[in-house]
Design a protein around this motif. Structure first.
Motif, short mmCIF file in Angstrom:
data_model
loop_
_atom_site.label_atom_id
_atom_site.label_comp_id
_atom_site.label_asym_id
_atom_site.label_seq_id
_atom_site.Cartn_x
_atom_site.Cartn_y
_atom_site.Cartn_z
N PHE A 103 14.81 -8.13 -24.02
CA PHE A 103 13.87 -7.61 -25.00
C PHE A 103 14.62 -6.92 -26.12
O PHE A 103 15.64 -6.26 -25.89
N TYR A 114 14.12 -4.09 -29.21
CA TYR A 114 13.28 -3.01 -29.71
C TYR A 114 13.88 -2.46 -31.00
O TYR A 114 15.07 -2.55 -31.26
N SER A 136 9.07 6.26 -31.41
CA SER A 136 9.20 5.57 -30.14
C SER A 136 9.86 4.21 -30.31
O SER A 136 10.15 3.78 -31.43
N LEU A 137 10.08 3.54 -29.21
CA LEU A 137 10.61 2.19 -29.24
C LEU A 137 9.45 1.21 -29.47
O LEU A 137 8.44 1.26 -28.77
N LEU A 177 8.56 -2.75 -29.50
CA LEU A 177 9.04 -4.06 -29.10
C LEU A 177 8.95 -5.02 -30.28
O LEU A 177 7.90 -5.14 -30.92
N LEU A 198 12.45 -8.49 -13.41
CA LEU A 198 11.65 -7.85 -14.45
C LEU A 198 10.99 -6.57 -13.97
O LEU A 198 10.26 -5.94 -14.72
N ARG A 216 4.33 -1.15 -17.95
CA ARG A 216 4.79 -2.53 -17.94
C ARG A 216 3.66 -3.44 -17.53
O ARG A 216 3.00 -3.18 -16.51
N THR A 269 3.45 -10.78 -19.58
CA THR A 269 4.72 -11.12 -20.22
C THR A 269 5.82 -10.12 -19.90
O THR A 269 6.88 -10.18 -20.50
N TYR A 270 5.58 -9.21 -18.99
CA TYR A 270 6.57 -8.23 -18.58
C TYR A 270 6.97 -7.27 -19.70
O TYR A 270 7.99 -6.61 -19.61
N LYS A 271 6.19 -7.19 -20.74
CA LYS A 271 6.53 -6.29 -21.84
C LYS A 271 6.38 -4.85 -21.42
O LYS A 271 5.51 -4.50 -20.63
N TYR A 272 7.22 -4.00 -22.01
CA TYR A 272 7.11 -2.56 -21.82
C TYR A 272 6.41 -1.99 -23.05
O TYR A 272 6.74 -2.33 -24.18
N PHE A 329 5.71 1.65 -24.81
CA PHE A 329 6.17 3.03 -24.74
C PHE A 329 5.21 3.98 -25.44
O PHE A 329 4.57 3.64 -26.44
#
Lengths: 114, 116
Positions: free
Chosen positions: A34, A36, A43-44, A46, A100, B95, B101-104, B106
């Protein structure tokens, strides 16, 4: 935990040039990484999901032609900022994991576009 | 869409004392993961603690523990015996489940200051 490296750790470039940032998993293989972006004191966010052997999946609002992602092997993903402009200046972070359920983050790359 | 909210931009705690950082999230899923990450001045993201939503027991890692309230969609982090090295930005993260899609995702972060 597993180790993810990024190179370079910081880069300064002129407006209009392209910059490549590498993200490597040092002790595991990652089919998915990923990318970011983090602005100061924020914040981060994506940007995209990098998939080994296939096209990256970009988040809404992220220009895929500007932020080129290549995941050529199970241990390397690259982010190329094309025709960089000052508004692209930011901190870029990648992450990956052998599975994951846990992601390991790289140390980040600070990009400054003059 | 899933969202993660951290309502405390900044917190302070006296060394050796206990502090709790708040996090709420919004999701329609029943199975997911929640995380707390620490980001010191070096900007390196460090995993502090992880909670699986299907587990009722609150996760604990040494001085760090969580209070996971699934119905309330709340996931707070308690730091006991605070140390100067705990000073950092703390991010709560969600998550997406295995079918996603396993995205995080935050939260906006909480800056923790530890006072000597």
């Amino acid at each position: 935990g597993a180790v993810v490296s990024q190179h370079p750790s910081w880069v300064i470039c002129k407006s209009g040039t392209s910059v490549k940032i590498e993200c490597r998993s040092l002790d595991f293989q990652a089919t998915t990484m990923f990318w970011y972006r983090q602005f100061p004191k924020q914040s981060l966010m994506l940007m995209a999901t990098s998939n080994e052997g296939s096209k990256a999946t970009y988040e809404q609002g992220v220009e895929k032609d500007k932020f080129l992602i290549n995941h050529a092997s199970l241990t390397l993903s690259t982010l190329t900022v094309t025709s960089a402009h000052p508004e692209d200046s930011s901190f870029y972070i990648c992450s990956g994991g052998a599975n994951l359920n846990e992601q390991f983050f790289g140390p980040g790359t600070r990009l400054t576009v003059l | 869409a899933q969202t993660v909210t951290q309502s405390q931009p900044e917190m302070s705690v006296q060394e050796a004392e206990t502090v709790t950082l708040s996090c709420t999230y919004d999701t329609s899923e029943s199975d997911y993961y929640l995380f707390w990450y620490k980001q010191p001045p070096s900007r390196q993201m460090i995993l502090v603690i992880r909670q699986e939503a299907y587990k009722q027991q609150n996760a604990t890692e040494n001085r760090f523990s969580v209070n996971f309230q699934k119905a309330a969609k709340s996931f707070s982090l308690k730091i006991s015996d605070s140390q100067l090295g705990d000073a950092a930005m703390y991010f709560c993260a969600y998550r997406e489940p295995t079918s996603g899609t396993y995205k995080y995702i935050f939260g906006t972060g909480t800056r923790l200051k530890v006072l000597a």
